[in-house]
Write a protein that holds these residues in place. Structure first.
Motif, short mmCIF file in Angstrom:
data_model
loop_
_atom_site.label_atom_id
_atom_site.label_comp_id
_atom_site.label_asym_id
_atom_site.label_seq_id
_atom_site.Cartn_x
_atom_site.Cartn_y
_atom_site.Cartn_z
N ALA A 289 0.83 -1.21 0.00
CA ALA A 289 0.00 0.00 0.00
C ALA A 289 0.86 1.26 0.00
O ALA A 289 0.57 2.23 -0.71
N ALA A 290 1.94 1.25 0.77
CA ALA A 290 2.84 2.41 0.81
C ALA A 290 3.51 2.62 -0.54
O ALA A 290 3.64 3.76 -1.02
N ALA A 291 3.92 1.54 -1.19
CA ALA A 291 4.57 1.66 -2.50
C ALA A 291 3.60 2.18 -3.55
O ALA A 291 3.95 3.05 -4.37
N LEU A 292 2.37 1.70 -3.56
CA LEU A 292 1.38 2.17 -4.53
C LEU A 292 1.00 3.63 -4.28
O LEU A 292 0.80 4.40 -5.22
N THR A 293 0.91 4.03 -3.01
CA THR A 293 0.62 5.43 -2.69
C THR A 293 1.75 6.33 -3.16
O THR A 293 1.51 7.39 -3.74
N GLY A 294 2.98 5.90 -2.92
CA GLY A 294 4.13 6.68 -3.39
C GLY A 294 4.16 6.80 -4.90
O GLY A 294 4.45 7.87 -5.44
N ALA A 295 3.84 5.72 -5.60
CA ALA A 295 3.81 5.77 -7.06
C ALA A 295 2.72 6.71 -7.56
O ALA A 295 2.91 7.43 -8.54
N ALA A 296 1.58 6.72 -6.90
CA ALA A 296 0.49 7.62 -7.30
C ALA A 296 0.89 9.08 -7.10
O ALA A 296 0.65 9.92 -7.98
N PHE A 297 1.48 9.39 -5.96
CA PHE A 297 1.92 10.77 -5.72
C PHE A 297 3.00 11.19 -6.72
O PHE A 297 2.99 12.31 -7.23
N PHE A 298 3.92 10.30 -7.03
CA PHE A 298 4.97 10.61 -8.00
C PHE A 298 4.37 10.87 -9.37
O PHE A 298 4.77 11.80 -10.08
N THR A 299 3.41 10.06 -9.77
CA THR A 299 2.77 10.22 -11.08
C THR A 299 2.04 11.55 -11.18
O THR A 299 2.15 12.27 -12.18
#
Length: 77
Positions: A20-30
């Motif tokens: 969940a933390a990795a997907l949230t980070g990827a979303a914010f980066f995108t």
């Protein structure tokens, strides 16, 4: 033995939280690197809500297929 059972029980939770933390980070980066300076806004004109501004050009969107009337049933709103 008891420690191994606890570690085995907690391991799926740790994996889920890390995912969940990795997907949230990827979303914010995108979103941060989307490259759009103007976010756009919704405007109501004549009872119709339109999206104004933003990075999407109407010419880049696919054409809307024509509406097909229901030949079998007469449906009225």
């Amino acid at each position: 033995m008891a420690l191994a059972v606890r570690v085995t029980a907690v391991l799926p939770l740790v994996g889920a939280v890390a995912t969940a933390a990795a997907l949230t980070g990827a979303a914010f980066f995108t979103v941060a690197h989307a490259g759009c300076a103007e976010t756009g806004r919704f405007v109501e004109r004549g009872g119709v809500v339109e999206f104004e501004g933003g990075c999407v050009d109407g010419q880049e969107l696919p054409a809307v297929p024509p509406q097909v009337e229901n030949a079998r049933y007469d449906v009225k709103p």
